[in-house]
Write a protein that holds these residues in place. Structure first.
Motif, PDB file in Angstrom:
ATOM      1  N   MET A  48     -99.226-112.715  49.992  1.00 38.28           N
ATOM      2  CA  MET A  48     -97.970-112.336  48.873  1.00 38.28           C
ATOM      3  C   MET A  48     -96.927-111.590  49.720  1.00 38.28           C
ATOM      4  SD  MET A  48     -99.612-111.332  45.299  1.00 38.28           S
ATOM      5  CE  MET A  48    -100.964-110.441  45.790  1.00 38.28           C
ATOM      6  N   ILE A  49     -95.696-111.875  49.305  1.00 37.64           N
ATOM      7  CA  ILE A  49     -94.671-111.210  49.817  1.00 37.64           C
ATOM      8  C   ILE A  49     -93.966-110.486  48.746  1.00 37.64           C
ATOM      9  CG2 ILE A  49     -93.300-113.093  49.797  1.00 37.64           C
ATOM     10  CD1 ILE A  49     -91.645-112.075  52.441  1.00 37.64           C
ATOM     11  N   PHE A  50     -93.507-109.426  48.512  1.00 35.50           N
ATOM     12  CA  PHE A  50     -92.870-108.544  47.631  1.00 35.50           C
ATOM     13  C   PHE A  50     -91.517-108.251  48.147  1.00 35.50           C
ATOM     14  CE2 PHE A  50     -97.283-107.905  46.898  1.00 35.50           C
ATOM     15  CZ  PHE A  50     -97.379-107.892  45.629  1.00 35.50           C
ATOM     16  N   TRP A  51     -90.517-108.245  47.169  1.00 35.23           N
ATOM     17  CA  TRP A  51     -89.038-107.778  47.643  1.00 35.23           C
ATOM     18  C   TRP A  51     -88.282-107.180  46.181  1.00 35.23           C
ATOM     19  CZ3 TRP A  51     -90.582-112.811  46.856  1.00 35.23           C
ATOM     20  CH2 TRP A  51     -90.003-113.755  46.036  1.00 35.23           C
ATOM     21  N   THR A  52     -87.256-106.851  46.688  1.00 36.36           N
ATOM     22  CA  THR A  52     -86.274-106.009  45.489  1.00 36.36           C
ATOM     23  C   THR A  52     -84.817-106.853  45.547  1.00 36.36           C
ATOM     24  OG1 THR A  52     -85.422-104.383  46.827  1.00 36.36           O
ATOM     25  CG2 THR A  52     -87.549-103.940  45.678  1.00 36.36           C
ATOM     26  N   LYS A  83     -84.274-106.163  40.241  1.00 34.91           N
ATOM     27  CA  LYS A  83     -85.763-106.721  39.986  1.00 34.91           C
ATOM     28  C   LYS A  83     -86.443-106.662  41.000  1.00 34.91           C
ATOM     29  CE  LYS A  83     -84.473-111.596  40.148  1.00 34.91           C
ATOM     30  NZ  LYS A  83     -83.015-111.655  39.831  1.00 34.91           N
ATOM     31  N   ILE A  84     -87.834-106.660  40.641  1.00 37.14           N
ATOM     32  CA  ILE A  84     -88.734-106.595  41.898  1.00 37.14           C
ATOM     33  C   ILE A  84     -89.618-108.095  41.710  1.00 37.14           C
ATOM     34  CG2 ILE A  84     -91.007-105.549  43.030  1.00 37.14           C
ATOM     35  CD1 ILE A  84     -89.808-102.730  41.864  1.00 37.14           C
ATOM     36  N   GLU A  85     -89.686-108.722  42.664  1.00 37.65           N
ATOM     37  CA  GLU A  85     -90.438-110.237  42.690  1.00 37.65           C
ATOM     38  C   GLU A  85     -91.599-110.058  43.675  1.00 37.65           C
ATOM     39  OE1 GLU A  85     -87.950-113.639  41.419  1.00 37.65           O
ATOM     40  OE2 GLU A  85     -86.422-112.345  42.336  1.00 37.65           O
ATOM     41  N   ARG A  86     -92.237-111.120  43.582  1.00 32.56           N
ATOM     42  CA  ARG A  86     -93.500-111.356  44.762  1.00 32.56           C
ATOM     43  C   ARG A  86     -93.350-113.090  44.687  1.00 32.56           C
ATOM     44  NH1 ARG A  86     -99.059-110.839  41.442  1.00 32.56           N
ATOM     45  NH2 ARG A  86     -99.352-113.261  41.524  1.00 32.56           N
ATOM     46  N   SER A  87     -94.059-113.495  45.809  1.00 31.75           N
ATOM     47  CA  SER A  87     -94.258-114.958  45.572  1.00 31.75           C
ATOM     48  C   SER A  87     -95.417-114.816  46.882  1.00 31.75           C
ATOM     49  CB  SER A  87     -93.378-115.784  46.159  1.00 31.75           C
ATOM     50  OG  SER A  87     -92.804-115.621  47.383  1.00 31.75           O
ATOM     51  N   GLY A  88     -95.974-116.005  46.830  1.00 34.29           N
ATOM     52  CA  GLY A  88     -96.855-116.338  47.842  1.00 34.29           C
ATOM     53  C   GLY A  88     -96.181-116.680  49.325  1.00 34.29           C
ATOM     54  N   MET A  89     -96.963-116.638  50.403  1.00 33.73           N
ATOM     55  CA  MET A  89     -96.224-116.634  51.639  1.00 33.73           C
ATOM     56  C   MET A  89     -95.357-117.997  51.800  1.00 33.73           C
ATOM     57  SD  MET A  89     -96.373-113.707  52.891  1.00 33.73           S
ATOM     58  CE  MET A  89     -95.870-113.901  54.714  1.00 33.73           C
ATOM     59  N   ASP A  90     -95.759-119.058  51.094  1.00 32.90           N
ATOM     60  CA  ASP A  90     -95.241-120.389  51.217  1.00 32.90           C
ATOM     61  C   ASP A  90     -93.947-120.621  50.109  1.00 32.90           C
ATOM     62  OD1 ASP A  90     -96.347-120.258  48.725  1.00 32.90           O
ATOM     63  OD2 ASP A  90     -97.443-122.272  49.293  1.00 32.90           O
ATOM     64  N   GLY A  91     -93.725-119.284  49.452  1.00 33.14           N
ATOM     65  CA  GLY A  91     -92.668-119.316  48.639  1.00 33.14           C
ATOM     66  C   GLY A  91     -92.933-119.993  47.121  1.00 33.14           C
ATOM     67  N   GLY A  92     -94.284-120.224  46.946  1.00 34.62           N
ATOM     68  CA  GLY A  92     -94.571-120.747  45.703  1.00 34.62           C
ATOM     69  C   GLY A  92     -95.380-119.555  44.737  1.00 34.62           C
ATOM     70  N   ASP A  93     -95.585-119.784  43.664  1.00 33.62           N
ATOM     71  CA  ASP A  93     -96.121-118.923  42.731  1.00 33.62           C
ATOM     72  C   ASP A  93     -95.101-117.484  42.632  1.00 33.62           C
ATOM     73  OD1 ASP A  93     -98.351-120.620  42.030  1.00 33.62           O
ATOM     74  OD2 ASP A  93     -99.402-119.661  43.796  1.00 33.62           O
ATOM     75  N   ARG A  94     -93.811-117.778  42.552  1.00 33.04           N
ATOM     76  CA  ARG A  94     -92.765-116.761  42.552  1.00 33.04           C
ATOM     77  C   ARG A  94     -92.968-116.262  41.099  1.00 33.04           C
ATOM     78  NH1 ARG A  94     -86.411-117.301  44.064  1.00 33.04           N
ATOM     79  NH2 ARG A  94     -85.762-115.092  43.463  1.00 33.04           N
ATOM     80  N   MET A  95     -92.795-114.760  40.925  1.00 31.54           N
ATOM     81  CA  MET A  95     -93.038-113.977  39.782  1.00 31.54           C
ATOM     82  C   MET A  95     -92.397-112.748  39.794  1.00 31.54           C
ATOM     83  SD  MET A  95     -96.543-112.117  38.650  1.00 31.54           S
ATOM     84  CE  MET A  95     -97.104-113.390  37.517  1.00 31.54           C
TER      85      MET A  95
END
Length: 77
Positions: free
Chosen positions: A1-5, A12-24
């Protein structure tokens, strides 16, 4: 996973899988300048500072169980 602001018009603070999928979205309320992200891998917690509100908060990787860790004595000027 990767996290960013994002400090944009809707911080907001978000995350996704390293392939950009499953963004949340992890957090999008009571934020102004979220930054200083760090991970506690063992406890699977995300920690961040908000430079405007002078707090450190944390949550689980999915945004659940959000709590304030420190909210006083954080003069960042």
């Amino acid at each position: 996973m990767i996290f960013w602001t994002d400090w944009g018009s809707t911080p907001k603070i978000e995350r996704s899988g390293m392939d950009g999928g499953d963004r949340m979205v992890i957090a999008n309320t009571s934020l102004f300048w979220p930054n200083g992200l760090t991970l506690d891998y063992a406890a699977q917690k995300l920690y961040w500072a908000d430079a405007k509100h002078h707090v450190i908060e944390c949550s689980n990787y999915d945004g659940s169980h959000r709590r304030t860790v420190i909210n006083q004595g954080m003069d960042l000027s």
